[in-house]
Each structure stands twice: as C-alpha cells, then as structure tokens.
Scaffold this motif. Structure first.
Motif, PDB file in Angstrom:
ATOM      1  N   ARG A  72       0.858  -1.175   0.000  1.00 25.47           N
ATOM      2  CA  ARG A  72       0.000   0.000   0.000  1.00 25.47           C
ATOM      3  C   ARG A  72       0.899   1.231   0.000  1.00 25.47           C
ATOM      4  O   ARG A  72       1.703   1.410   0.907  1.00 25.47           O
ATOM      5  N   VAL A  73       0.774   2.072  -1.047  1.00 25.99           N
ATOM      6  CA  VAL A  73       1.735   3.161  -1.230  1.00 25.99           C
ATOM      7  C   VAL A  73       1.018   4.463  -1.575  1.00 25.99           C
ATOM      8  O   VAL A  73      -0.153   4.478  -1.958  1.00 25.99           O
ATOM      9  N   LEU A  74       1.761   5.575  -1.429  1.00 23.28           N
ATOM     10  CA  LEU A  74       1.368   6.856  -1.985  1.00 23.28           C
ATOM     11  C   LEU A  74       2.051   7.012  -3.340  1.00 23.28           C
ATOM     12  O   LEU A  74       3.258   6.783  -3.462  1.00 23.28           O
ATOM     13  N   MET A  75       1.305   7.435  -4.342  1.00 24.71           N
ATOM     14  CA  MET A  75       1.881   7.605  -5.666  1.00 24.71           C
ATOM     15  C   MET A  75       2.651   8.924  -5.743  1.00 24.71           C
ATOM     16  O   MET A  75       2.202   9.949  -5.215  1.00 24.71           O
ATOM     17  N   LYS A  76       3.798   8.892  -6.390  1.00 23.85           N
ATOM     18  CA  LYS A  76       4.635  10.077  -6.536  1.00 23.85           C
ATOM     19  C   LYS A  76       3.898  11.165  -7.314  1.00 23.85           C
ATOM     20  O   LYS A  76       3.295  10.884  -8.362  1.00 23.85           O
ATOM     21  N   PRO A  77       3.913  12.406  -6.862  1.00 22.67           N
ATOM     22  CA  PRO A  77       3.205  13.483  -7.581  1.00 22.67           C
ATOM     23  C   PRO A  77       3.930  13.841  -8.875  1.00 22.67           C
ATOM     24  O   PRO A  77       5.157  13.716  -8.976  1.00 22.67           O
ATOM     25  N   PRO A  78       3.203  14.302  -9.887  1.00 22.07           N
ATOM     26  CA  PRO A  78       3.835  14.676 -11.155  1.00 22.07           C
ATOM     27  C   PRO A  78       4.589  15.992 -11.038  1.00 22.07           C
ATOM     28  O   PRO A  78       4.267  16.846 -10.204  1.00 22.07           O
ATOM     29  N   ARG A  79       5.591  16.165 -11.894  1.00 26.92           N
ATOM     30  CA  ARG A  79       6.364  17.407 -11.951  1.00 26.92           C
ATOM     31  C   ARG A  79       5.733  18.411 -12.912  1.00 26.92           C
ATOM     32  O   ARG A  79       5.851  19.613 -12.720  1.00 26.92           O
ATOM     33  N   ALA A  80       5.102  17.903 -13.959  1.00 29.63           N
ATOM     34  CA  ALA A  80       4.484  18.788 -14.945  1.00 29.63           C
ATOM     35  C   ALA A  80       3.100  19.216 -14.469  1.00 29.63           C
ATOM     36  O   ALA A  80       2.600  18.758 -13.439  1.00 29.63           O
ATOM     37  N   ARG A  81       2.486  20.095 -15.231  1.00 26.91           N
ATOM     38  CA  ARG A  81       1.155  20.592 -14.890  1.00 26.91           C
ATOM     39  C   ARG A  81       0.143  19.449 -14.932  1.00 26.91           C
ATOM     40  O   ARG A  81       0.116  18.666 -15.895  1.00 26.91           O
ATOM     41  N   ALA A  82      -0.676  19.361 -13.929  1.00 26.63           N
ATOM     42  CA  ALA A  82      -1.757  18.376 -13.898  1.00 26.63           C
ATOM     43  C   ALA A  82      -3.041  19.065 -14.320  1.00 26.63           C
ATOM     44  O   ALA A  82      -3.852  19.465 -13.491  1.00 26.63           O
ATOM     45  N   GLY A  83      -3.220  19.212 -15.615  1.00 29.05           N
ATOM     46  CA  GLY A  83      -4.406  19.924 -16.091  1.00 29.05           C
ATOM     47  C   GLY A  83      -4.298  20.249 -17.563  1.00 29.05           C
ATOM     48  O   GLY A  83      -3.383  19.801 -18.269  1.00 29.05           O
ATOM     49  N   ILE A  84      -5.211  21.063 -18.037  1.00 30.76           N
ATOM     50  CA  ILE A  84      -5.334  21.350 -19.463  1.00 30.76           C
ATOM     51  C   ILE A  84      -4.372  22.448 -19.900  1.00 30.76           C
ATOM     52  O   ILE A  84      -3.787  23.153 -19.069  1.00 30.76           O
ATOM     53  N   LEU A  85      -4.224  22.580 -21.215  1.00 28.68           N
ATOM     54  CA  LEU A  85      -3.465  23.673 -21.813  1.00 28.68           C
ATOM     55  C   LEU A  85      -4.429  24.676 -22.435  1.00 28.68           C
ATOM     56  O   LEU A  85      -5.539  24.319 -22.852  1.00 28.68           O
ATOM     57  N   SER A  86      -3.990  25.900 -22.535  1.00 27.67           N
ATOM     58  CA  SER A  86      -4.775  26.886 -23.284  1.00 27.67           C
ATOM     59  C   SER A  86      -4.580  26.643 -24.777  1.00 27.67           C
ATOM     60  O   SER A  86      -3.639  25.953 -25.206  1.00 27.67           O
ATOM     61  N   THR A  87      -5.469  27.213 -25.567  1.00 27.12           N
ATOM     62  CA  THR A  87      -5.373  27.057 -27.024  1.00 27.12           C
ATOM     63  C   THR A  87      -4.060  27.609 -27.552  1.00 27.12           C
ATOM     64  O   THR A  87      -3.420  26.997 -28.432  1.00 27.12           O
ATOM     65  N   GLY A  88      -3.615  28.750 -27.034  1.00 27.17           N
ATOM     66  CA  GLY A  88      -2.356  29.354 -27.475  1.00 27.17           C
ATOM     67  C   GLY A  88      -1.157  28.499 -27.104  1.00 27.17           C
ATOM     68  O   GLY A  88      -0.215  28.350 -27.904  1.00 27.17           O
ATOM     69  N   GLU A  89      -1.147  27.927 -25.897  1.00 28.97           N
ATOM     70  CA  GLU A  89      -0.033  27.070 -25.479  1.00 28.97           C
ATOM     71  C   GLU A  89       0.056  25.834 -26.372  1.00 28.97           C
ATOM     72  O   GLU A  89       1.151  25.445 -26.806  1.00 28.97           O
ATOM     73  N   ARG A  90      -1.075  25.230 -26.649  1.00 29.48           N
ATOM     74  CA  ARG A  90      -1.083  24.041 -27.506  1.00 29.48           C
ATOM     75  C   ARG A  90      -0.592  24.376 -28.910  1.00 29.48           C
ATOM     76  O   ARG A  90       0.223  23.641 -29.493  1.00 29.48           O
ATOM     77  N   ALA A  91      -1.073  25.488 -29.470  1.00 32.25           N
ATOM     78  CA  ALA A  91      -0.674  25.883 -30.826  1.00 32.25           C
ATOM     79  C   ALA A  91       0.826  26.139 -30.908  1.00 32.25           C
ATOM     80  O   ALA A  91       1.480  25.771 -31.896  1.00 32.25           O
TER      81      ALA A  91
END
Length: 519
Positions: free
Chosen positions: A365-384
C-alpha cells in the motif's frame, strides 16, 4: 518500477476520481526522463499539461508538495517534458492517418460492426484488390471496390463464394455511418510513420505522444479500433529486440474497456496474441480502466506491473471486481487486500511490480509520486505554440490524393463505356450501309423497269402476265385440290376431277387466239 521489466506490460485500475490519471502522468514522466518515448490518449484533455511545468499557483500544488515530503521525494521540482500532439481530426494536433489497406478487413469489420457474412464480402474485396494491384487508400477506394465486387458477383462466385447484393449494400451503408463519425479524416495519406512516435529530444528525454481524444471518444468504436490498429502496427513494423535494458516505447491504453466491449472472440484472441508477443519488440503496454474485470483473463494474465486504486463495492459487480483484484496480487501477510482496496484514499494505491527475476513483488500500500508537470489542461495558445515548434512540422498537414482503386476503376468504367459506344456506333453504321445498299438496289431495278417501257415490250409483258396468271391459277387449283382432297377424301377428289374435265372440253373450242385483236 524496473525499466528492464517495463515491457512486461501493466494495469492501472480504479474508480473515477481515485487518481488513475495522475498515476498515468507520473509514469509517463518517469519513462520520459529515462529516455523512453510514450504514447497516451488524452480522453479528458487534462494529460496535455505534461507539456508545461507545474506551478505554485495550481490548486494541486500544496497536496502534491505535502505528498512529496511525506514519501521522501526530496528532489521534487517542477519540470516540463517534450510533447507531440496528435488528433485524428487535425484540430488539436497533427493529423493521424492510415490507409484502408493497412488497417485490413478484420479491424474494419470491427470498426463498422459487420456480421460474419458481411465481413466475408469485405475480405473478398480486399483479396480482389490485392490480386489486381488496386490500392485501397481511403473510403472512396473502399466504396469503389465494393461496387466492383457487386458488379462481378457472378464471375467471383466460383472462386470466392456467393456475394449477395444485400451484403454489399449493407457494407456501403456502414461506410456512410463511418463517414458521419469522422472516418474520412482517419483514412488517407500521408500515413503515420511510426519513427515519428519513437523519438527523443536534444536533452535525451523520451517524447510523450499525446492523442487528443475528447472528440474521438464520441465514437467509442472508432477510438478503440484506432488504438488497436496502432498497437498492431507497432507489432508488425518493429524488429525483434528480445529483453532490452529499457523499452523502446510504452503504450498507455486508456478507457481499455472500450476495446473489449462486444468484441468478437476472434478479435480478443488477436489482442491477446499481440500483447503476448509485442514485448519482444521492446514495447510495453499499460491498460488503464476503472474495473479490472473489464480486461479478459487471457490478456490480464500478461500484465505483470499493477497499480490498483480504490474500488467501491456498491453493487454485486463491484464486489466481484474487488474480489478479482485482490486475487491477482501476490499475497502480503500484513495487508488484507480485499478490505484495503475499498479504503484507499485519493493518490493511494496497491502496487505490485516485477522484480529483477521477473517475479511479482508482494503487494504494498503506497502513496503515488506526484507529477512534476502541470496536472491539467493547456490553453489554445499554449497548444498551438507547442505544435508549431515540435519536430514534426507540417509533414502531415497537407493531404495527398494519388491514383488508387477509385480512380483506376473509374477509368476502367469509362473505357468500357467508350468501347460500348464505339461498338454501338459501328453497328449503327453497318445498318445504315446495308440500308443504303438496299435502296441503291431498289433504284437500280426501278431504272431498268423505266428503260424497258416501249409499246412492244408492254404487249409482250402483258401476254406474259396473262399466260403466267393462267398457269398459276391452274397450278394453284391443282395444289388446292390436292390439299383438300387429302383432307376431304376420295369423293371430293372425284367430283373436282369431273368438273375439271368439263372445263377442259369447253376451253378447246376457244383455244385459238385472235391475232387481229392481239396485234
């Protein structure tokens, strides 16, 4: 998780909201840092954030920081990762295409939900196209090929069996449905080059390939068939590498239950075969799903690395899933898996991985390591901006349309129509020629008749007609008598004979012609 055992595949399971997506992102980041490219489908849009570093202002910053400190993750820092965005519809990433020929009849039949008879007709169309060197690139080619099969049904029956027009029509309607779901975007050229998937950036990080699947998920069968096609292409194209120190590619199959929902037994067997053999190509496959019993036993048996988030035992099916998940782990005397699996908090998981000998470790039984990158969506400009600056460039942006089955069969049809028109024209010309010859012959006879119209000729012709008519009447009477005699018997024949004799006696008296009148 050991890199040299990551090609033995894995499973990430758990109820909605228990942390599956964060676990998937954390694994992808770890593989990227180790120089291993990955592929994942972004079903909800929140995996795209792996392209940008995390932020102290993000709502999950404090929970992630606390979790990192609790598990001793001392070098936890924000970081971005090299990402290539893909999209079947070409809106949120580079277009992904394949050809109809490359997909093959088995997956197409699954995609269009064909029955066995219809799948047989589709297979005949593929076989005939291969024999005659006709490329099936897009859905136009497939429709043209089916039309060709239907028109040549009687010719093909001896070699391939019966081809009913009803089956051909049903498949044509299924193709129209596929077009309405966006299938036209998926089939065509340039087709995807797998080398563009398996890449590292200048710093040695593995490229994370993210498929925008939020719109694609509206057509679940297209989504699952596309991922299965991609997996089969990796299996077919990549060379054997045995057991490498680290995978060449890790493939995350999110919403994996869609692959097996209503799948025929033959397809499930193919999936099991691919999963079993693709590890020797250096590819690791991780299935991500809510319920572990969504994965058939023959496939689940190939998944050596397991991350099980919380399950809820609200229904009998849920209780069955809890029991099934508990039984798949190697026992740990200190953990009652069946009880703990329903108590796990968000970010917690039961984990078992393969050790250096390839054996599963006891469940922990463990805790999962948190991500380093953003945990969420990108804006349209960032994706483009990311799409415009990646290594792919405009390679797939412009659609190609080279000569294929549709154009070749259309040219054949035009050639046949032209030949038929020429034959019809020749026949009409021959009829006209014969008509002209008859008309010329008639005119020639009429001309000769006009040239022989002198008084003497007219008298001779008149005499000839008189004599001929008299003889003709006598012959006609004889023929008539003969016929009637044979029908009416001897009495009628005798009566007719006596009458004839009297006429002959009377005619002798006036048999001498009057030459003065004749002159």
């Amino acid at each position: 998780m050991r890199l040299d055992r990551s090609n033995r595949h894995g499973l990430i399971a758990g109820a909605t909201g228990t942390g599956k997506t964060i676990s998937l992102q954390g694994l992808a980041e770890g593989f990227s840092r180790a120089g291993v490219p990955t592929f994942m489908a972004d079903v909800k849009g929140d995996l795209a954030g792996i392209a940008m570093p995390g932020s102290p202002t993000h709502k999950l910053h404090d929970p992630f920081t606390k979790r990192a400190g609790k598990i001793g993750y001392d070098d936890y820092a924000y970081e971005d990762f090299p990402v290539q965005f893909w999209d079947l519809f070409g809106k949120q990433g580079h277009p992904v295409r394949t050809t109809v020929s490359e997909m093959g009849p088995l997956l197409l039949a699954r995609l269009m939900d064909l029955n066995d008879t219809q799948e047989g007709v589709l297979t005949i169309a593929f076989h005939l196209a291969d024999e005659e060197g006709l490329l099936l690139l897009d859905l136009d080619d497939l429709q043209a090929m089916l039309g060709e099969v239907g028109s040549r049904a009687s010719e093909l029956r001896n070699d391939y069996g019966n081809v009913s027009s009803a089956s051909v029509g049903a498949i044509q309607r299924k193709i129209l449905q596929l077009r309405s779901q966006g299938g036209d975007h998926f089939f065509g050229e340039p087709a995807l080059n797998l080398d563009d998937f398996i890449a590292v950036d200048d710093s040695g990080k593995g490229v994370v390939n993210v498929l925008a699947a939020d719109q694609l998920m509206q057509s679940p069968r297209l989504y699952s068939t596309f991922l299965l096609w991609l997996l089969s292409e990796l299996f077919e194209e990549l060379p054997e590498v045995g057991d490498p120190d680290k995978p060449k590619l890790v493939f995350f199959f999110d919403e994996a239950h869609l692959l097996f929902d209503d799948a025929p037994k033959a397809l499930v067997e193919k999936v099991e075969q691919v999963v079993r053999l693709i590890r020797s190509k250096g590819v690791g496959v991780f299935f991500v799903t809510q319920n572990p019993i969504d994965i058939p036993d023959d496939v689940a048996g190939q998944l050596g690395n397991r991350v099980q988030h919380a399950l809820r035992a609200f229904t009998p099916r849920d209780e069955k899933a809890v029991k099934s998940a508990a039984e798949t782990f190697r026992e740990n005397p200190e953990i009652d898996v069946k009880e703990v699996i329903t108590e796990l908090k968000v970010g917690e998981a039961l984990v078992s991985i393969l050790d250096e000998d390839g054996a599963p470790t006891p469940v922990e039984r463990v805790l999962m390591k948190p991500p380093r990158a953003r945990a969420g969506i990108l804006s349209t400009g960032e994706r483009a901006a990311i799409i415009a600056s990646d290594a792919i460039g405009a390679r797939y942006d412009e659609r190609l349309d080279r000569e294929s089955a549709d154009e070749i069969l259309e040219a054949r049809g035009e050639a046949k129509a032209k030949a038929a028109a020429e034959a019809e024209a020749r026949e009409a010309e021959e009829e006209a020629r014969e008509k002209r010859e008859k008309e010329e012959a008639r005119r020639s006879r009429s001309s000769r008749s006009r040239r022989s119209s002198s008084p003497v000729d007219k008298v001779i012709r008149s005499a000839e007609r008189t004599i001929v008519n008299k003889i003709g009447r006598q012959i006609g009477n004889a023929i008539l008598r003969g016929i009637l005699g044979s029908m009416s018997g001897g009495k009628a024949a005798r009566a007719t004979s006596s009458t004839s004799k009297r006429k002959r006696k009377t005619s002798k008296k006036s048999s001498k012609p009057d030459w003065n009148k004749l002159k």
